[in-house]
Design a protein around this motif. Structure first.
Motif, short mmCIF file in Angstrom:
data_model
loop_
_atom_site.label_atom_id
_atom_site.label_comp_id
_atom_site.label_asym_id
_atom_site.label_seq_id
_atom_site.Cartn_x
_atom_site.Cartn_y
_atom_site.Cartn_z
N UNK A 489 0.83 -1.21 0.00
CA UNK A 489 0.00 0.00 0.00
C UNK A 489 0.86 1.27 0.00
N UNK A 490 1.69 1.39 1.03
CA UNK A 490 2.50 2.60 1.20
C UNK A 490 3.61 2.70 0.15
N UNK A 491 4.30 1.61 -0.10
CA UNK A 491 5.46 1.64 -1.00
C UNK A 491 5.07 2.07 -2.42
N UNK A 492 4.10 1.39 -3.08
CA UNK A 492 3.76 1.85 -4.44
C UNK A 492 3.06 3.19 -4.46
N UNK A 493 2.25 3.50 -3.43
CA UNK A 493 1.49 4.74 -3.43
C UNK A 493 2.32 5.97 -3.15
N UNK A 494 3.30 5.84 -2.26
CA UNK A 494 4.09 6.99 -1.84
C UNK A 494 5.52 6.92 -2.38
N UNK A 495 6.32 6.03 -1.85
CA UNK A 495 7.77 6.03 -2.11
C UNK A 495 8.08 5.85 -3.59
N UNK A 496 7.50 4.83 -4.20
CA UNK A 496 7.84 4.54 -5.60
C UNK A 496 7.22 5.54 -6.55
N UNK A 497 6.05 6.06 -6.21
CA UNK A 497 5.47 7.14 -7.02
C UNK A 497 6.39 8.36 -7.00
N UNK A 498 6.87 8.70 -5.82
CA UNK A 498 7.76 9.86 -5.69
C UNK A 498 9.02 9.70 -6.53
N UNK A 499 9.67 8.55 -6.41
CA UNK A 499 10.93 8.34 -7.13
C UNK A 499 10.70 8.26 -8.64
N UNK A 500 9.62 7.57 -9.05
CA UNK A 500 9.37 7.46 -10.49
C UNK A 500 9.12 8.83 -11.11
N UNK A 501 8.22 9.62 -10.53
CA UNK A 501 7.86 10.89 -11.18
C UNK A 501 9.00 11.90 -11.14
N UNK A 502 9.72 11.99 -10.03
CA UNK A 502 10.78 12.99 -9.94
C UNK A 502 11.98 12.62 -10.81
N UNK A 503 12.27 11.33 -10.92
CA UNK A 503 13.40 10.92 -11.77
C UNK A 503 13.03 11.03 -13.24
N UNK A 504 11.83 10.58 -13.60
CA UNK A 504 11.42 10.63 -15.00
C UNK A 504 11.20 12.07 -15.48
N UNK A 505 10.90 12.98 -14.54
CA UNK A 505 10.73 14.38 -14.92
C UNK A 505 11.99 14.96 -15.52
N UNK A 506 13.16 14.38 -15.15
CA UNK A 506 14.43 14.86 -15.68
C UNK A 506 15.08 13.79 -16.58
N UNK A 507 14.28 12.81 -17.02
CA UNK A 507 14.75 11.74 -17.91
C UNK A 507 15.92 10.96 -17.29
N UNK A 508 15.76 10.62 -16.00
CA UNK A 508 16.75 9.82 -15.28
C UNK A 508 16.11 8.49 -14.91
N UNK A 509 16.81 7.40 -15.12
CA UNK A 509 16.30 6.10 -14.68
C UNK A 509 16.79 5.82 -13.27
N UNK A 510 15.84 5.62 -12.34
CA UNK A 510 16.18 5.24 -10.96
C UNK A 510 15.93 3.75 -10.79
N UNK A 511 16.89 3.08 -10.19
CA UNK A 511 16.77 1.65 -9.94
C UNK A 511 16.86 1.39 -8.44
N UNK A 512 16.05 0.45 -7.94
CA UNK A 512 15.96 0.17 -6.51
C UNK A 512 16.43 -1.25 -6.22
N UNK A 513 17.72 -1.48 -6.03
CA UNK A 513 18.21 -2.85 -5.81
C UNK A 513 17.64 -3.50 -4.55
N UNK A 514 17.32 -2.71 -3.53
CA UNK A 514 16.82 -3.29 -2.29
C UNK A 514 15.37 -3.75 -2.42
N UNK A 515 14.78 -3.56 -3.61
CA UNK A 515 13.46 -4.10 -3.90
C UNK A 515 13.54 -5.31 -4.82
N UNK A 516 14.69 -5.89 -4.96
CA UNK A 516 14.79 -7.16 -5.68
C UNK A 516 13.84 -8.16 -5.00
N UNK A 517 12.99 -8.81 -5.78
CA UNK A 517 11.95 -9.64 -5.16
C UNK A 517 12.53 -10.81 -4.37
#
Length: 631
Positions: A489-517
């Protein structure tokens, strides 16, 4: 990393105007400045904006399968694509590119929906089957990459990486869902269970949609879940060795890129761990960057500098100040829906800083959710022990009454702020954790609403879905359920939304290794004592990383990426705080009590209460509503 968009007719194969798909893609051009493509056929149109990371010169999209039967648009990275390509080639598949997109197509043609568990990475993609005339939409396990969709009045379905791709379509219904306002004020974001616009939805993390013409719109199907119900056995040394192996594997797999790569470095446990393992695996200095603040108590950039020195990284840093508030409209435009995590501002700034020298940056997000790193996890663990000793019939009247009369001492030292704990203990584990994680509690929300909005809301409360998720979690304990809800709930709604939109706004790919399934699944199986012990969260990870990191990084109190908005709203932005209650956009909704909002602003400016998060929420809601529908 890219942006995708498309249109699919569910009833009859009507022609799709390529210009319409192109307008949808143009709305998310920031996600892919390196190339674009449109493909249409009767009843379908697919569009793509490309940020070139792997196989830079090849792999254009939309991409056709070797036999021409399937067409793909894809946003993300598949980290095990080389191993999959070898497996598929042994099964007779042919490949003409060196990228991961063609591997997804071949995997889909070989295994159908069962290809998804084989994909290790972050992704949102659409595959159109030209023979079956079906559309397959899928999202990665944890929701690193977003996917919005909406049914339209002409019988079609539109989809896109961001809501702005859908709002570029003239048939999208632009009516605000009033219940999304309740969700937003509770959590500070609109969760994946709802969209700000009534006609739109988000494909949940770990789900897919398989659409066939002439059939009703199906419900999303879950293809991945994580269980906290089983406990891993083994010696401490064995668990430590396994965790370190998984951490190394997660980091090194995300260091594969055909463009410059670096890392965000806050100086906390998680980003420092990622940088340490990158430095261990890299033959050249890791490029790192960090953001500081103009309020010394919240500035951790010196710790980041210490880690940079320790691992000899190529480090750069900048400071965020109240002057950066001028970018608030830019921030609001990134998210489309209201988004009140104030750390979005420094996250965007650190993404800008990173993009000056790299195209890919690794972050430390995910370990807190997986390994119980938040302070609230430690509290939940302790509170559940007390709940087990005292029955709810006793706790509810006693702690509820104490919490109701205990002053809300925002100004007091943290140990003296007992009101939230008392109210939490008055409920069951799910109710208590929902209160702990919410931004604005239900009692305060109710005072903001007008009688008209209270009638619209009825019996609905934002906490209900969160509490139901916790109670149904595959878990053994309250801590398990809290972490499960955080991941879902919290991770996709808040944290990952924040990182995706702010990184993509500047055409930067952000990768989250600590979210390896694989790392997430391992962490979920750890005994509670390996996660929380001695008042410390992330116990096993901190112990594991002692060989790399100093104690002042591993064991200092967790700060988080906190923006000093409380100080700003009492100082240079006090005028902005006062004007929130006078907002014409909020007033036009008829859903709020402007006098109550103004009183809260004055109480904050005067220093008697801390309402900074609520004021920021209302400010971002005002900006989002203005952009979405009510301007």
């Amino acid at each position: 990393m890219c942006g995708i968009a498309g249109i699919f007719h569910l009833e009859t194969a009507k022609p799709v105007d390529p210009a319409r798909v192109e307008r949808m893609c143009d709305a998310i051009a920031h996600r892919g400045p390196d190339g674009h493509g449109i493909w249409t056929a009767p009843g379908v149109g697919l569009g793509h904006r490309r940020l070139s990371i792997i196989d830079v010169a090849g792999s254009p999209q939309p991409m056709a399968s070797t036999d021409g039967r399937a067409m793909l648009v894809f946003n993300g990275e598949i980290y095990n694509y080389r191993e999959l390509r070898q497996e598929l080639r042994a099964l007779g598949a042919e490949f003409h590119t060196d990228g991961d997109s063609e591997v997804i197509l071949a995997a889909w043609q070989r295994w159908g929906v069962d290809c998804l568990p084989r994909l290790h990475g972050m992704f949102a993609f659409a595959i159109y089957d030209t023979e079956a005339r079906s559309l397959f939409l899928a999202r990665d396990r944890l929701g690193v990459k977003p996917l919005f969709y909406a049914g339209l009045s002409d019988g079609s379905l539109a989809f896109g990486s961001e809501l702005k791709a859908l709002t570029a379509h003239p048939l999208l219904r632009r009516e605000i869902d009033p219940l999304a306002v309740e969700d937003y004020l509770a959590w500070g974001y609109v969760p994946d269970t709802r969209s700000m616009l009534k006609g739109a939805a988000k494909l949940p993390a770990g789900h897919y949609l398989l659409l066939h013409p002439g059939r009703p719109m199906p419900a999303p199907v879950r293809w991945w879940d994580v269980s906290f119900a089983d406990r891993r056995r083994g010696s401490l040394a064995d668990l430590e060795a396994e965790l370190l192996h998984l951490l190394r594997q997660a980091v090194t797999s995300r260091m594969v890129a055909d463009v410059p790569l670096g890392a965000f470095l806050s100086g906390g446990v998680d980003s420092s761990s990622v940088v340490a393992l990158m430095a261990e695996a890299s033959a050249s200095p890791v490029k790192t960057c960090s953001i500081g603040f103009d309020v010394a108590a919240l500035d951790e950039s010196d710790y980041a500098q210490g880690i940079a020195t320790r691992f000899a990284t190529d480090h750069r840093r900048r400071t965020v100040s109240a002057d950066d508030f001028e970018a608030i409209d830019t921030i609001a435009a990134m998210f489309d829906e209201p988004f009140a995590d104030a750390s979005a501002l420094p996250t965007w700034r650190v993404c800008q800083l990173a993009r000056e020298t790299v195209t890919v940056a690794l972050s430390g997000d995910g370990a807190d959710e997986a390994l119980a790193g938040y302070r609230r996890h430690v509290f939940q663990h302790g509170e559940d022990r007390l709940r087990a000793l005292l029955p709810l019939a006793l706790r509810r009247p006693v702690f509820g009454a104490l919490g109701a009369v205990y002053p809300k001492a925002d100004w007091a030292p943290r140990p003296l702020r007992a009101r939230t704990t008392l109210l939490s203990l008055a409920g069951d584990s799910a109710q208590g954790y929902a209160r702990a994680i919410s931004v604005t509690p239900p009692e305060l929300r109710a005072t903001l609403y007008s009688p008209e909005y209270l009638r619209l809301r009825g019996d609905y409360r934002a906490e209900h879905a969160f509490e139901a998720l916790m109670r149904a979690a595959p878990a053994r304990s309250g801590l398990d359920r809290a972490q499960y809800a955080d991941l879902m709930f919290w991770l996709p709604g808040d944290i990952l939304t924040k990182v995706d939109r702010t990184s993509m706004a500047v055409s930067l790919e952000a990768r989250e290794p600590l979210l390896d399934h694989r790392l997430i699944e391992f962490a979920a199986s750890l005994p509670e004592a390996m996660r929380v012990r001695g008042g410390q969260g992330k116990w096993l990870m901190k112990r594991t990383m002692r060989r790399y990191l100093p104690d002042d990084v591993l064991y200092r109190p967790k700060q988080g990426f906190v923006t000093p908005i409380a100080a700003w709203f009492r100082g240079p932005l006090a005028g902005v705080a006062r004007r929130i209650g006078e907002s014409a956009t909020l007033a036009r909704t008829g859903w709020f009590d402007p006098r109550r909002i103004s009183a809260l602003a004055e109480a904050h400016i005067g220093g008697t209460s801390d309402h900074s998060r609520l004021l920021w929420q209302l400010l971002m809601l005002d900006r989002a509503l203005e952009r979405l529908a009510l301007a």
